[in-house]
Design a protein around this motif. Structure first.
Motif, PDB file in Angstrom:
ATOM      1  N   ASP A 218       0.858  -1.178   0.000  1.00 50.71           N
ATOM      2  CA  ASP A 218       0.000   0.000   0.000  1.00 50.71           C
ATOM      3  C   ASP A 218       0.892   1.225   0.000  1.00 50.71           C
ATOM      4  O   ASP A 218       1.964   1.225   0.632  1.00 50.71           O
ATOM      5  CB  ASP A 218      -0.887   0.047   1.245  1.00 50.71           C
ATOM      6  CG  ASP A 218      -1.867  -1.116   1.336  1.00 50.71           C
ATOM      7  OD1 ASP A 218      -2.005  -1.860   0.347  1.00 50.71           O
ATOM      8  OD2 ASP A 218      -2.506  -1.257   2.400  1.00 50.71           O
ATOM      9  N   TYR A 220       0.688   5.860  -0.646  1.00 52.51           N
ATOM     10  CA  TYR A 220      -0.074   7.059  -0.989  1.00 52.51           C
ATOM     11  C   TYR A 220       0.857   8.253  -1.164  1.00 52.51           C
ATOM     12  O   TYR A 220       1.851   8.398  -0.450  1.00 52.51           O
ATOM     13  CB  TYR A 220      -1.092   7.364   0.117  1.00 52.51           C
ATOM     14  CG  TYR A 220      -2.185   6.332   0.227  1.00 52.51           C
ATOM     15  CD1 TYR A 220      -3.382   6.494  -0.459  1.00 52.51           C
ATOM     16  CD2 TYR A 220      -2.009   5.185   0.992  1.00 52.51           C
ATOM     17  CE1 TYR A 220      -4.383   5.537  -0.374  1.00 52.51           C
ATOM     18  CE2 TYR A 220      -2.996   4.220   1.072  1.00 52.51           C
ATOM     19  CZ  TYR A 220      -4.182   4.407   0.390  1.00 52.51           C
ATOM     20  OH  TYR A 220      -5.165   3.451   0.465  1.00 52.51           O
ATOM     21  N   PRO A 232       4.691   7.723  -8.761  1.00 54.24           N
ATOM     22  CA  PRO A 232       4.302   6.360  -8.383  1.00 54.24           C
ATOM     23  C   PRO A 232       5.470   5.382  -8.294  1.00 54.24           C
ATOM     24  O   PRO A 232       5.537   4.570  -7.365  1.00 54.24           O
ATOM     25  CB  PRO A 232       3.313   5.956  -9.482  1.00 54.24           C
ATOM     26  CG  PRO A 232       2.722   7.245  -9.945  1.00 54.24           C
ATOM     27  CD  PRO A 232       3.827   8.248  -9.845  1.00 54.24           C
ATOM     28  N   ILE A 254      -0.211  -4.137  -6.143  1.00 53.03           N
ATOM     29  CA  ILE A 254      -0.303  -2.868  -5.417  1.00 53.03           C
ATOM     30  C   ILE A 254      -1.745  -2.782  -4.952  1.00 53.03           C
ATOM     31  O   ILE A 254      -2.656  -2.496  -5.722  1.00 53.03           O
ATOM     32  CB  ILE A 254       0.099  -1.677  -6.307  1.00 53.03           C
ATOM     33  CG1 ILE A 254       1.528  -1.865  -6.823  1.00 53.03           C
ATOM     34  CG2 ILE A 254      -0.012  -0.377  -5.511  1.00 53.03           C
ATOM     35  CD1 ILE A 254       2.601  -2.029  -5.743  1.00 53.03           C
ATOM     36  N   ILE A 257      -3.437   2.233  -3.681  1.00 52.13           N
ATOM     37  CA  ILE A 257      -2.650   3.351  -4.205  1.00 52.13           C
ATOM     38  C   ILE A 257      -3.566   4.559  -4.289  1.00 52.13           C
ATOM     39  O   ILE A 257      -4.769   4.429  -4.555  1.00 52.13           O
ATOM     40  CB  ILE A 257      -2.029   3.016  -5.582  1.00 52.13           C
ATOM     41  CG1 ILE A 257      -1.064   4.101  -6.046  1.00 52.13           C
ATOM     42  CG2 ILE A 257      -3.114   2.749  -6.625  1.00 52.13           C
ATOM     43  CD1 ILE A 257      -0.300   3.747  -7.321  1.00 52.13           C
ATOM     44  N   VAL A 272       0.963   6.166 -13.550  1.00 46.83           N
ATOM     45  CA  VAL A 272       0.772   4.906 -12.829  1.00 46.83           C
ATOM     46  C   VAL A 272       1.044   3.674 -13.694  1.00 46.83           C
ATOM     47  O   VAL A 272       1.775   2.773 -13.263  1.00 46.83           O
ATOM     48  CB  VAL A 272      -0.635   4.852 -12.196  1.00 46.83           C
ATOM     49  CG1 VAL A 272      -0.983   3.436 -11.730  1.00 46.83           C
ATOM     50  CG2 VAL A 272      -0.722   5.824 -11.024  1.00 46.83           C
ATOM     51  N   TRP A 286      -6.884   1.023  -7.008  1.00 40.78           N
ATOM     52  CA  TRP A 286      -6.950   2.427  -6.573  1.00 40.78           C
ATOM     53  C   TRP A 286      -7.888   2.543  -5.374  1.00 40.78           C
ATOM     54  O   TRP A 286      -9.005   2.039  -5.391  1.00 40.78           O
ATOM     55  CB  TRP A 286      -7.452   3.313  -7.709  1.00 40.78           C
ATOM     56  CG  TRP A 286      -7.360   4.778  -7.369  1.00 40.78           C
ATOM     57  CD1 TRP A 286      -8.258   5.528  -6.668  1.00 40.78           C
ATOM     58  CD2 TRP A 286      -6.274   5.659  -7.683  1.00 40.78           C
ATOM     59  NE1 TRP A 286      -7.812   6.814  -6.515  1.00 40.78           N
ATOM     60  CE2 TRP A 286      -6.591   6.929  -7.131  1.00 40.78           C
ATOM     61  CE3 TRP A 286      -5.074   5.510  -8.366  1.00 40.78           C
ATOM     62  CZ2 TRP A 286      -5.743   8.037  -7.262  1.00 40.78           C
ATOM     63  CZ3 TRP A 286      -4.229   6.604  -8.492  1.00 40.78           C
ATOM     64  CH2 TRP A 286      -4.574   7.847  -7.948  1.00 40.78           C
TER      65      TRP A 286
END
Length: 335
Positions: A218, A220, A232, A254, A257, A272, A286
């Protein structure tokens, strides 16, 4: 980073480098990356259909959050949610987690088996009753005790005197409960948060390759006083390198994100797919939520336009461009 307790309350009654390092262009021959969403709940339903419609797709992975003690012995709401995701052509990705008062030692000693055993049986039976076109029982991506390398989860080692050894033992015990039930359609996702200074090391909490199907991260782009802007690729590259030192062959997901609303969010979204290819990710999800920070792709018109363009590019796949059998194959085999 989630505020897990808030999301879990909504989900409990489920119905149904500081350096601006950009990613290199993806190779034309690279296979597409499966795309999915974690969407919010509105009452007893998720907003995934509306979020998918904004993008003109159907998510290939649908993720959400559940207290495991609220999903058993009555497993009906959970299996209804699995069916709802399946009927949309997606693989479900539940994050089921223990009560905050429960310790890793208690999990490892079987103290939560009264919940875990019926959930395992329900997921097994659900998979067997929802075989895909190839005859494979429908798959489940189970994010077990994610973001355990931080200090914000009740099950994290170094909180409440808990240890990395206890984490490994708890993980292995849960997997063994599901294996004893014959729930082979459940695939285990080992999912720390991206590397940060002061965390417990990834290797210390690795339960062993035989107890993990997928590795995940994870991360951000917070862009605040303590988190500089990161593209990213830069957000995840160091973490992936650390994981690959002891798990070189596990497929990479992933699992969360997001990027807060900033002037460059559209550019960030556009970066991305190439970043995912460069990292070697097989799938990306996402986090399409808003709270104290708006991570949603529709936080501005330009970011939504970028998300639409990206999801319809040859770099990403979703339900419809991929059959459910193809998605299940990826979850089952990693390819």
């Amino acid at each position: 980073m989630r505020i897990r307790s808030i999301l879990a309350t909504l989900a409990a009654g489920a119905l149904v480098g500081s350096t601006a390092l950009s990613a290199a262009p993806a190779q034309a021959s690279a296979p597409p990356i499966l795309f999915g969403l974690i969407s919010p709940w509105s009452g007893s339903t998720m907003t995934t259909p509306q979020d998918d419609n904004q993008l003109g797709i159907r998510s290939g992975i649908i993720g959400s959050f559940f207290h495991w003690e609220k999903q058993a012995p009555d497993t009906g709401p959970l299996t209804n949610w699995l069916t709802w995701a399946h009927d949309r052509g997606a693989v479900p990705m539940p994050d089921l987690y223990p009560p905050t008062t429960v310790t890793l030692g208690q999990i490892a000693a079987g103290g939560q088996d009264k919940y875990l055993r019926p959930i395992a049986a329900a997921m097994r039976d659900w998979g067997n009753s929802h075989t895909d076109a190839s005859g494979l029982p429908s798959q489940v991506l189970f994010r077990l005790l994610p973001e355990m390398n931080g200090n914000w989860e009740s099950y994290a080692p170094r909180t409440r005197g808990q240890t990395a050894a206890q984490f490994r033992a708890a993980w292995i015990h849960v997997v063994n409960v599901f294996r004893a039930a014959g729930a082979s359609n459940v695939k285990w996702v080992w999912n720390p948060y991206r590397f940060f200074t002061g965390e417990i090391s990834y290797r210390a909490i690795w339960p062993g390759a035989s107890y993990v199907n997928w590795v995940a991260l994870d991360g951000y782009n917070f862009v605040d006083s303590t988190h500089p802007f990161r593209w990213p690729y830069a957000l995840f590259s160091d973490s992936v390198s650390r994981i690959r030192s002891f798990a070189p062959a596990k497929p990479l997901l992933i699992a969360e994100i997001g990027c807060r609303q900033i002037p460059r969010k559209a550019d960030w979204i556009n970066a991305v797919p190439a970043a995912m290819h460069r990292l070697g990710a097989k799938a990306v999800v996402w986090f399409n939520e808003s709270g104290s920070i708006n991570w949603r792709v529709d936080s501005s018109g330009t970011s939504l336009t970028a998300a639409r363009t990206v999801t319809h590019s040859a770099d990403l796949a979703y339900a419809g461009t991929w059959s459910l059998a193809r998605i299940d194959q990826l979850v089952n085999t990693g390819s």
